[in-house]
Design a protein around this motif. Structure first.
Motif, short mmCIF file in Angstrom:
data_model
loop_
_atom_site.label_atom_id
_atom_site.label_comp_id
_atom_site.label_asym_id
_atom_site.label_seq_id
_atom_site.Cartn_x
_atom_site.Cartn_y
_atom_site.Cartn_z
N ILE A 18 0.83 -1.20 0.00
CA ILE A 18 0.00 0.00 0.00
C ILE A 18 0.87 1.25 0.00
N ILE A 19 1.95 1.24 0.77
CA ILE A 19 2.83 2.41 0.85
C ILE A 19 3.45 2.69 -0.52
N GLY A 20 3.89 1.64 -1.21
CA GLY A 20 4.46 1.81 -2.54
C GLY A 20 3.45 2.39 -3.52
N LEU A 21 2.21 1.90 -3.45
CA LEU A 21 1.15 2.42 -4.32
C LEU A 21 0.86 3.89 -4.01
N MET A 22 0.89 4.24 -2.74
CA MET A 22 0.65 5.64 -2.35
C MET A 22 1.71 6.56 -2.93
N ALA A 23 2.98 6.13 -2.83
CA ALA A 23 4.06 6.94 -3.39
C ALA A 23 3.92 7.04 -4.90
N GLY A 24 3.55 5.93 -5.54
CA GLY A 24 3.38 5.92 -6.99
C GLY A 24 2.30 6.86 -7.46
N VAL A 25 1.17 6.88 -6.74
CA VAL A 25 0.05 7.76 -7.11
C VAL A 25 0.46 9.22 -7.03
N LEU A 26 1.16 9.60 -5.96
CA LEU A 26 1.60 10.98 -5.81
C LEU A 26 2.48 11.41 -6.98
N LEU A 27 3.43 10.56 -7.33
CA LEU A 27 4.39 10.92 -8.37
C LEU A 27 3.78 10.87 -9.76
N VAL A 28 2.93 9.86 -10.03
CA VAL A 28 2.38 9.72 -11.38
C VAL A 28 1.45 10.90 -11.71
N ASP A 29 0.69 11.38 -10.73
CA ASP A 29 -0.20 12.52 -10.99
C ASP A 29 0.58 13.82 -11.16
N LEU A 30 1.65 13.99 -10.38
CA LEU A 30 2.47 15.20 -10.53
C LEU A 30 3.17 15.21 -11.87
N GLY A 31 3.72 14.07 -12.28
CA GLY A 31 4.37 13.99 -13.58
C GLY A 31 3.40 14.20 -14.72
N MET A 32 2.21 13.62 -14.58
CA MET A 32 1.18 13.73 -15.61
C MET A 32 0.82 15.19 -15.88
N GLN A 33 0.58 15.93 -14.79
CA GLN A 33 0.15 17.28 -15.05
C GLN A 33 1.27 18.24 -15.38
N SER A 34 2.50 17.91 -15.04
CA SER A 34 3.62 18.71 -15.52
C SER A 34 3.62 18.70 -17.04
N LEU A 35 3.36 17.53 -17.62
CA LEU A 35 3.25 17.41 -19.07
C LEU A 35 2.02 18.13 -19.60
N HIS A 36 0.88 17.89 -18.96
CA HIS A 36 -0.40 18.37 -19.47
C HIS A 36 -0.48 19.89 -19.49
N ILE A 37 -0.10 20.53 -18.39
CA ILE A 37 -0.15 21.99 -18.30
C ILE A 37 0.78 22.61 -19.35
N THR A 38 1.98 22.04 -19.48
CA THR A 38 2.95 22.59 -20.42
C THR A 38 2.49 22.39 -21.86
N ASN A 39 1.92 21.23 -22.15
CA ASN A 39 1.36 20.99 -23.49
C ASN A 39 0.33 22.04 -23.85
N GLN A 40 -0.59 22.32 -22.93
CA GLN A 40 -1.66 23.28 -23.22
C GLN A 40 -1.13 24.70 -23.33
N LYS A 41 -0.16 25.05 -22.51
CA LYS A 41 0.43 26.38 -22.62
C LYS A 41 1.05 26.58 -24.00
N ILE A 42 1.72 25.55 -24.50
CA ILE A 42 2.37 25.63 -25.82
C ILE A 42 1.34 25.83 -26.92
N ILE A 43 0.29 25.01 -26.93
CA ILE A 43 -0.67 25.08 -28.04
C ILE A 43 -1.51 26.35 -27.99
N PHE A 44 -1.83 26.84 -26.80
CA PHE A 44 -2.62 28.08 -26.71
C PHE A 44 -1.81 29.29 -27.12
N SER A 45 -0.52 29.30 -26.81
CA SER A 45 0.33 30.43 -27.15
C SER A 45 0.59 30.49 -28.65
N ASN A 46 0.69 29.33 -29.29
CA ASN A 46 1.00 29.29 -30.72
C ASN A 46 -0.18 29.68 -31.60
#
Length: 386
Positions: free
Chosen positions: A298-326
């Motif tokens: 359970i502890i490993g899954l908890m750590a994984g969830v925290l990191l996977v969501d942070l990594g996911m939105q680092s990509l997502h926010i940056t992707n949208q910033k790029i396409i909206f600016s262009n």
């Protein structure tokens, strides 16, 4: 005519509304096992409920969101919310898995509306605050995605899975009333026909390489996330003997990661888009390595969830910033292209995750996530200069 500016009140209304509407897509995920028992079907069969919800969302993005460049936002909301509420009620009343799947498709189709809010926030913001505005709306949207699992897991276990759909219908009625009176009207800028509007999607997709690359990055990342959340409830039952409440509660950890969307939006003003994308992708790879070895932790899954969501939105926010600016003149349309690819990736992840679970259990799901995340890094490094 003076342009409407984005006040904090409107910004946070957009953020909260995005979260409440997008939650409709994910209420079913912690309930899949209960639904399977209710209809006496297999876990693989019931995964079609999540699959068709996401496919409906992708098609809603394709056919509804471009209208934001042509039709008044309030007129779109009026008709969309009507169909949405009817679909949620139909899902709660469904007397067969087939009816539930069809109802879930229309729930997904009409729940694409939050993707009107993200370009709206970008349009009403100045260049300096655009990253912050997108981050705040995305925080609300992501909290809705993750919080929905917590709520539905609890409601499903305590009151039955049908009650969750009825409660969602009531929430949507109340939200529509608030938006009707508080949301500013945005004057569309596109004056051509709906056919020409849709044809222009191909133009932007074929001529903007950064849009194509952002769409591929987002789709691969969301495929991994969808595989994780679709199969987590099966892992909870299989390895730990927990019900949907515990599986849904993992969304609380994801919410902590989702709050980082605002931080990521602000970071984008000081750090290059390339650096954030590489950082987010490496974070995804590390998170999936942790997850693949945490089938009984359970502890490993908890750590994984925290990191996977942070990594996911680092990509997502940056992707949208790029396409909206262009492409400032067609933000709804480029967001349509991006989000259609994003959720096609999600639908693929749902299917691939169910197959990986059915054949190789959690090791298969974790390995799938690693492969998808490494693929993001490869395509980004290979194609970004082109």
């Amino acid at each position: 005519m003076k342009q409407v500016t984005l006040s904090n009140q409107v910004l946070y209304l957009l953020s909260i509304s995005a979260g409440l509407v997008v939650a409709n897509l994910y209420y079913n995920q912690p309930l899949l096992h209960q639904i399977a028992v209710s209809y006496k079907v297999s876990d693989a069969e019931v995964s079609n409920v999540a699959l068709f919800t996401q496919l409906g969302y992708a098609l809603g993005l394709l056919f509804i969101i471009p209208l934001g460049d042509k039709v008044s936002n309030k007129k779109i909301l009026q008709w969309d919310f009507l169909v949405m509420v009817i679909s949620l009620i139909a899902a709660g009343l469904a007397n067969s898995l087939f009816i539930l799947i069809i109802s879930s498709f229309f729930v997904g189709f009409t729940s694409a509306i939050p993707q009107l809010f993200v370009p709206m926030a970008a349009q009403l913001s100045d260049d300096k605050n655009r990253g912050r505005a997108i981050g705040i709306v995305m925080s609300g949207l992501l909290i809705g995605i993750l919080g929905s699992r917590v709520i539905s897991g609890f409601v499903g276990e305590q009151f039955g899975w049908r009650v969750m759909f009825y409660a969602a219908a009531v929430m949507m009625v109340l939200l529509f009333v608030i938006l009707k009176f508080k949301l500013p009207s945005i004057k569309p800028v596109f004056e051509g026909s709906y056919v020409s509007l849709m044809k222009s999607l191909y133009h932007y997709f074929s001529t903007d390489s950064s849009l194509r690359l952002a769409t591929l990055r987002g789709g691969l990342a969301f495929a991994g996330l969808s595989a994780f959340w679709t199969t987590l409830v099966f892992l909870m039952e299989d390895s730990f003997g927990y019900g949907s409440t515990i599986a849904g509660a993992f969304g609380i950890l994801g919410i902590v990661g989702a709050l980082g969307a605002t931080v990521v939006g602000k970071m984008g003003e000081k750090i290059s888009n390339h650096s954030i994308i590489v950082f987010g992708t490496l974070l995804l790879i590390v998170s999936w390595i942790i997850i693949v070895f945490s089938g009984h932790s359970i502890i490993g899954l908890m750590a994984g969830v925290l990191l996977v969501d942070l990594g996911m939105q680092s990509l997502h926010i940056t992707n949208q910033k790029i396409i909206f600016s262009n492409t400032p003149e067609a933000r709804n349309r480029v967001n349509t292209i991006y989000m259609v690819g994003f959720f096609i990736g999600g639908a693929f992840g749902t299917v691939a995750g169910a197959l990986a679970w059915g054949n190789y259990k959690w090791i298969g799901v974790g390995t799938l996530g690693i492969v998808l995340s490494v693929s993001i890094l490869i395509v980004h490094l290979v194609f970004r200069k082109r």
